[in-house]
Design a protein around this motif. Structure first.
Motif, mmCIF file in Angstrom:
data_model
loop_
_atom_site.group_PDB
_atom_site.id
_atom_site.type_symbol
_atom_site.label_atom_id
_atom_site.label_comp_id
_atom_site.label_asym_id
_atom_site.label_seq_id
_atom_site.Cartn_x
_atom_site.Cartn_y
_atom_site.Cartn_z
ATOM 1 N N GLU A 22 -30.435 40.512 1.791
ATOM 2 C CA GLU A 22 -30.709 39.082 1.657
ATOM 3 C C GLU A 22 -29.529 38.304 1.084
ATOM 4 N N LYS A 23 -28.813 38.896 0.162
ATOM 5 C CA LYS A 23 -27.745 38.179 -0.533
ATOM 6 C C LYS A 23 -26.405 38.249 0.194
ATOM 7 N N HIS A 24 -26.138 39.345 0.893
ATOM 8 C CA HIS A 24 -24.811 39.525 1.476
ATOM 9 C C HIS A 24 -24.809 39.670 2.997
ATOM 10 N N ILE A 25 -25.567 40.616 3.517
ATOM 11 C CA ILE A 25 -25.447 40.959 4.938
ATOM 12 C C ILE A 25 -26.043 39.900 5.857
ATOM 13 N N LYS A 26 -27.271 39.497 5.603
ATOM 14 C CA LYS A 26 -27.900 38.510 6.487
ATOM 15 C C LYS A 26 -27.143 37.182 6.514
ATOM 16 N N PRO A 27 -26.745 36.636 5.363
ATOM 17 C CA PRO A 27 -25.990 35.372 5.437
ATOM 18 C C PRO A 27 -24.669 35.496 6.211
ATOM 19 N N ALA A 28 -24.005 36.630 6.097
ATOM 20 C CA ALA A 28 -22.714 36.802 6.755
ATOM 21 C C ALA A 28 -22.846 37.033 8.259
ATOM 22 N N PHE A 29 -23.934 37.668 8.694
ATOM 23 C CA PHE A 29 -24.041 38.061 10.094
ATOM 24 C C PHE A 29 -25.200 37.400 10.835
ATOM 25 N N GLU A 30 -25.858 36.409 10.231
ATOM 26 C CA GLU A 30 -27.010 35.800 10.885
ATOM 27 C C GLU A 30 -26.641 35.074 12.174
ATOM 28 N N LYS A 31 -25.399 34.611 12.268
ATOM 29 C CA LYS A 31 -24.974 33.886 13.479
ATOM 30 C C LYS A 31 -24.568 34.826 14.622
ATOM 31 N N TYR A 32 -24.496 36.120 14.340
ATOM 32 C CA TYR A 32 -24.084 37.105 15.337
ATOM 33 C C TYR A 32 -25.296 37.789 15.959
ATOM 34 N N GLU A 33 -25.192 38.040 17.269
ATOM 35 C CA GLU A 33 -26.110 38.968 17.901
ATOM 36 C C GLU A 33 -25.581 40.359 17.544
ATOM 37 N N PRO A 34 -26.439 41.370 17.407
ATOM 38 C CA PRO A 34 -25.960 42.695 16.994
ATOM 39 C C PRO A 34 -24.802 43.231 17.833
ATOM 40 N N GLU A 35 -24.833 42.998 19.133
ATOM 41 C CA GLU A 35 -23.765 43.518 19.986
ATOM 42 C C GLU A 35 -22.451 42.746 19.826
ATOM 43 N N MET A 36 -22.486 41.608 19.145
ATOM 44 C CA MET A 36 -21.269 40.817 18.908
ATOM 45 C C MET A 36 -20.523 41.258 17.644
ATOM 46 N N VAL A 79 -27.675 50.060 8.898
ATOM 47 C CA VAL A 79 -28.369 49.116 9.786
ATOM 48 C C VAL A 79 -27.738 49.155 11.180
ATOM 49 N N LEU A 80 -26.416 49.191 11.250
ATOM 50 C CA LEU A 80 -25.743 49.241 12.550
ATOM 51 C C LEU A 80 -26.029 50.548 13.288
ATOM 52 N N ASP A 81 -26.121 51.649 12.544
ATOM 53 C CA ASP A 81 -26.508 52.928 13.173
ATOM 54 C C ASP A 81 -27.911 52.847 13.748
ATOM 55 N N TYR A 82 -28.818 52.234 12.991
ATOM 56 C CA TYR A 82 -30.183 52.059 13.470
ATOM 57 C C TYR A 82 -30.181 51.196 14.739
ATOM 58 N N ALA A 83 -29.418 50.104 14.712
ATOM 59 C CA ALA A 83 -29.344 49.214 15.871
ATOM 60 C C ALA A 83 -28.800 49.957 17.093
ATOM 61 N N LYS A 84 -27.814 50.818 16.881
ATOM 62 C CA LYS A 84 -27.233 51.602 17.985
ATOM 63 C C LYS A 84 -28.269 52.553 18.583
ATOM 64 N N ARG A 85 -29.122 53.122 17.719
ATOM 65 C CA ARG A 85 -30.187 54.005 18.234
ATOM 66 C C ARG A 85 -31.203 53.211 19.052
ATOM 67 N N GLN A 86 -31.428 51.957 18.699
ATOM 68 C CA GLN A 86 -32.378 51.121 19.440
ATOM 69 C C GLN A 86 -31.774 50.613 20.744
ATOM 70 N N ASP A 87 -30.459 50.366 20.716
ATOM 71 C CA ASP A 87 -29.759 49.850 21.895
ATOM 72 C C ASP A 87 -28.501 50.685 22.133
ATOM 73 N N PRO A 88 -28.609 51.751 22.907
ATOM 74 C CA PRO A 88 -27.469 52.652 23.123
ATOM 75 C C PRO A 88 -26.247 51.971 23.750
#
Length: 136
Positions: free
Chosen positions: A27-41, A75-84
């Motif tokens: 909530e304090k660091h990751i979401k504010p920094a990457f909320e404008k990005y789609e995971p693949e970006m 989180v990125l590893d989890y995202a990669k498992r969801q979207d190879p």
């Protein structure tokens, strides 16, 4: 991003204090920094820039930045498992700078021992014991 899903899946496998720590980092660091990005970006460059900003602009310690980047990596590893189709991202973790430790001189140690021996109590005894045995 996959932050909420990842945290939800972690909840049953980690202690409550760890869950709170992860949630705060997200909530304090990751979401504010990457909320404008789609995971693949998200790229290695954007993650490197994020780490640099945490370390140099927000003046967080190297240990704190490593903790934040570790959560982001999970989180990125989890995202990669969801979207190879997502690219794998290598994360560089900052190293802790070596801090010089000051050692008491013989005179300072003798003065300190004399102080500890006057009106010895349990607290002074603990310090005396640590000093004489090399405990930290």
């Amino acid at each position: 991003m996959y932050c909420n899903e990842w945290l939800l899946l972690k909840r049953s496998r980690i202690k409550e204090s760890t869950y709170v720590k992860y949630e705060t980092i997200l909530e304090k660091h990751i979401k504010p920094a990457f909320e404008k990005y789609e995971p693949e970006m998200i790229s290695e460059v954007s993650v490197e820039q994020f780490g640099y900003e945490l370390l140099h602009l927000k003046n967080l310690s190297a240990k704190t930045v490593r903790d934040i980047l570790s959560v982001l990596h999970a989180v990125l590893d989890y995202a990669k498992r969801q979207d190879p189709q997502m690219a794998s991202i290598m994360i560089s973790y900052p190293k802790e700078g070596h801090k010089e430790r000051r050692v008491l001189s013989c005179e300072e140690q003798e003065c300190f021992v004399n102080y500890l021996n006057t009106e010895m109590d349990s607290c002074k005894f603990g310090v005396f014991l640590a000093l004489m045995t090399g405990l930290r």
